[in-house]
Scaffold this active site. Sequence first.
Site, short mmCIF file in Angstrom:
data_model
loop_
_atom_site.label_atom_id
_atom_site.label_comp_id
_atom_site.label_asym_id
_atom_site.label_seq_id
_atom_site.Cartn_x
_atom_site.Cartn_y
_atom_site.Cartn_z
N LYS A 198 -59.49 -7.72 28.62
CA LYS A 198 -60.09 -7.04 29.79
C LYS A 198 -59.85 -7.88 31.02
CE LYS A 198 -63.05 -4.01 27.55
NZ LYS A 198 -63.39 -2.63 27.79
N GLN A 204 -58.78 -22.42 33.68
CA GLN A 204 -59.88 -22.49 34.66
C GLN A 204 -61.12 -23.14 34.03
OE1 GLN A 204 -61.13 -19.31 37.53
NE2 GLN A 204 -62.59 -18.77 35.94
N GLY A 221 -65.98 -7.75 29.92
CA GLY A 221 -65.84 -9.21 29.80
C GLY A 221 -66.89 -9.91 30.65
N HIS A 222 -66.99 -9.51 31.93
CA HIS A 222 -68.01 -10.10 32.81
C HIS A 222 -69.42 -9.83 32.26
CE1 HIS A 222 -64.82 -9.10 35.93
NE2 HIS A 222 -64.96 -10.40 36.11
N GLN A 262 -58.42 -19.11 46.68
CA GLN A 262 -57.70 -19.24 45.41
C GLN A 262 -56.50 -18.28 45.31
OE1 GLN A 262 -61.40 -18.08 43.19
NE2 GLN A 262 -59.97 -17.25 41.71
N HIS A 281 -66.15 -5.73 34.46
CA HIS A 281 -65.83 -5.03 33.22
C HIS A 281 -66.64 -5.66 32.09
CE1 HIS A 281 -63.44 -8.57 32.45
NE2 HIS A 281 -62.73 -8.35 33.55
N SER A 289 -59.92 -7.36 35.62
CA SER A 289 -60.02 -6.45 36.77
C SER A 289 -58.63 -5.98 37.18
CB SER A 289 -60.70 -7.16 37.93
OG SER A 289 -61.94 -7.68 37.51
N ARG A 290 -57.62 -6.85 36.99
CA ARG A 290 -56.26 -6.51 37.41
C ARG A 290 -55.61 -5.45 36.51
NH1 ARG A 290 -56.10 -12.29 39.14
NH2 ARG A 290 -55.73 -12.25 41.39
O1 PAF Z 1 -62.76 -16.24 37.26
C1 PAF Z 1 -63.01 -15.78 38.38
O2 PAF Z 1 -63.30 -14.59 38.56
C2 PAF Z 1 -62.92 -16.68 39.60
O3 PAF Z 1 -61.86 -17.57 39.48
C3 PAF Z 1 -64.24 -17.41 39.93
C4 PAF Z 1 -64.63 -18.37 38.82
C5 PAF Z 1 -65.34 -16.39 40.15
C6 PAF Z 1 -64.08 -18.24 41.20
O4 PAF Z 1 -63.76 -17.43 42.30
#
Ligand code: PAF
Length: 282
Positions: free
Chosen positions: A185, A154, A36-37, A61, A34, A187-188
């Site tokens: 934003k 994170q 944000g990415h 994860q 999205h 993905s979920r």
């Molecule tokens: O933020 C994320 O989408 C994930 O935690 C990452 C950093 C790609 C690691 O899988």
Amino acid sequence: MEIVRKISQARSLAKQWKNSGLSVGFVPTMGYLHQGHLSLVERSAAENDKTIVSIFVNPTQFGPTEDLETYPRDLRADLALCEDAKADLVFCPGADDMYRPGSCTFVEVSGSLTAGLCGASRPDLFRGVATVVTKLFSIALPTRAYFGQKDAQQLAVIKRMVEDLDMDIEIVSCPTVREDDGLAKSSRNSYLTPEQRVAARVVSRAVFEGERLIAAGERDPVKVTASMRKIVEAEPLARIDYIEVVSAQTMEKPEKIDGSILGALAVFVGDTRLIDNFILHV
Ligand code: PAF
């Protein structure tokens, strides 16, 4: 734009670039991209000679009852978006390539940084993130790596890991990108029904209220979280996982708001867990 699945292919291109003296920006993602990415990819493309994006839904994860199987995926759309955002290489490995049979090495950031907030409700999360990000760094050989502030804990964990393990990588923190009504934003967000999507507004409203109170001079973390809590509790479709005000550096709860402060919350709307936060320096 190159698209590769094999670790050896991605590493060989990254090595070629590094050996030619080029800077490499890296954006690790789990796909379903999205804005944000894309803001991370665009920034990386502006600040580096080459940009690598990884797309990998990292199984380590996710907890055993979490949404690994249903996590949204759309590789074709992601690749088109990466191309538009000026990525040079997209690395999209399979889970068997990233975790070969017998793989038993993990990276763990211990202590207060991972004990609370999302680490408390998702005990597998940060070990999985630190492990996969370390692996991806050793493949992509980045000069800089870009992460969104939406995942503030994170980001703090990755920064600590890079420092503790002497990785020669600059970690760049980028602002949260929001929908017009404030929802961060994610993905979920695609899991939300139209009714839940409206209800989800309380998450960012709580963030803005916490931020407003501190900016207006409130220094009692209990009062700030109580006001944020009140906003979320007024929405019947929302259920609070946590709402906390902590030190942005250590993630520990302060007696009094001072220095760099992270206000963070996780809220379930239906089965969808949404997170959001603010960082203030007071
Ligand atoms: O933020 C994320 O989408 C994930 O935690 C990452 C950093 C790609 C690691 O899988």
